[in-house]
Design an enzyme around this catalytic site. Sequence first.
Site, PDB file in Angstrom:
ATOM      1  N   SER A 114      54.545-125.022  94.878  1.00 23.73           N
ATOM      2  CA  SER A 114      53.670-124.626  95.984  1.00 23.73           C
ATOM      3  C   SER A 114      52.690-125.683  96.463  1.00 23.73           C
ATOM      4  O   SER A 114      52.017-125.479  97.478  1.00 23.73           O
ATOM      5  CB  SER A 114      52.892-123.362  95.615  1.00 23.73           C
ATOM      6  N   TYR A 210      48.924-113.392  98.350  1.00 22.73           N
ATOM      7  CA  TYR A 210      49.808-114.561  98.333  1.00 22.73           C
ATOM      8  C   TYR A 210      51.250-114.165  98.642  1.00 22.73           C
ATOM      9  O   TYR A 210      51.807-113.255  98.014  1.00 22.73           O
ATOM     10  CB  TYR A 210      49.738-115.225  96.961  1.00 22.73           C
ATOM     11  N   SER A 211      51.871-114.855  99.602  1.00 22.22           N
ATOM     12  CA  SER A 211      53.273-114.594  99.947  1.00 22.22           C
ATOM     13  C   SER A 211      53.914-115.867 100.470  1.00 22.22           C
ATOM     14  O   SER A 211      53.458-116.446 101.465  1.00 22.22           O
ATOM     15  CB  SER A 211      53.373-113.496 101.014  1.00 22.22           C
ATOM     16  N   ASN A 212      54.988-116.294  99.805  1.00 17.48           N
ATOM     17  CA  ASN A 212      55.717-117.473 100.258  1.00 17.48           C
ATOM     18  C   ASN A 212      56.297-117.293 101.656  1.00 17.48           C
ATOM     19  O   ASN A 212      56.554-118.272 102.361  1.00 17.48           O
ATOM     20  CB  ASN A 212      56.838-117.785  99.263  1.00 17.48           C
ATOM     21  N   GLY A 352      51.313-125.580  91.841  1.00 10.90           N
ATOM     22  CA  GLY A 352      52.575-124.940  92.143  1.00 10.90           C
ATOM     23  C   GLY A 352      53.511-124.850  90.962  1.00 10.90           C
ATOM     24  O   GLY A 352      53.434-125.644  90.028  1.00 10.90           O
TER      25      GLY A 352
END
Length: 397
Positions: A114, A210-212, A352
């Site tokens: 990340s 949090y969201s990719n 990340g």
Amino acid sequence: MRAQTRQGLRSSTRQQGDRRRRAVSAAAVVAIGVMTLGALAPPAASDSAASAAAAARPDAVQQALNTLVRDDGMPAVLASVQDRNGRIRSYTAGVGDLTTGSKVPRDGQVRIGSNTKAFTAVVVLQLVGEGKISLDATVDTYLPGLVRGKGIDGRRITVRQLLQHTSGLPEYGIHVDDDEIRNRYFEPRELLDIALRYKADAAPGAKWGYSNTNYVLAGLIVQKVTGRPLAEEMDRRIIKSIGLRHTYFPTPGEMTIREPHPQGYHRNPEDGPLRNFTEMDPSVGWAAGQLISTNSDLNRFFTALLAGRLLPAAQLAEMRTTVPAGTSGLRYGLGLTSRPLSCGGVYWGHGGDIAGYETRGGVTDDGRAANVAVTNIPTDEAATQHVKDAVDRALCG
């Protein structure tokens, strides 16, 4: 990235309650305590006594890395530390390969998960500075009709909300299995389609989550606005611009790591055996987590970013405008986090995880920088804290 492939992709905000202690591999402790030093300026004559005294003391960073190998079973740990005078130290502990017992390559390449989000956010904010994107424009302004679902409407979600994880968009990674992602190439639109099968986590702007998926959309916006692949824009605008010689965006189907690197290991389930996960297709991360780099390149990147070499002042100020993210003092800006230091102040970075590797670190406003990489994602609270402690010692030492 966050533990979004049933542990394989994680973010800098992970909090685990599992306190199981993992067994320490005998091979993993063979090389404990190895430290190599990068380019260090020789001490002035007047400083020789102080330097000798410092040399006689155990190095706090090395001790922290040794703990991760000895107590937490990390196969390898790497760190790069830069003090406010620009002097650099590189550290290693453990072994680079559990099968052969080979040494950990100093400042070796790792998958940085990340941390990729910070690079994507910089590209978006550069385009904001160029007047090609507006932070408060909606997703539909650039990708009309693309984002629709249960409680999801791209006409109500802004670019700012994507970068700050306040869009309410669901996460795609928790719906993809580790073994599936290892050998499968995903198109970015496939990742988005997975997310849109599920209902929104919250209304846009209602809360931080949090969201990719947010960064997949940010990457798609970059491509729509520029007419060029995200990887090319990232390479041109950041990697080549500030001379990151060991950082790259893997090409489609590229499963190996190009330069010297430690092997990466993964547990699935979390109490299962370590498996070598070094070779994998990282496309499941894309704009949210695909990059490969080194600790020293990450230090260079975040130092250049905070020094204003990548963004105009107005966009850097937007990036550093944060909201609370959890209960540990972590705050999230636009692809950039701040975390408190035990010695006072904060450091700025991201962090990340992706199956096989975790990286943590960042830089301070006065020029200190540190990044730490481990070759297995921590699966218990103690190990997670020990990685954070290593960064804190490096920046506060």
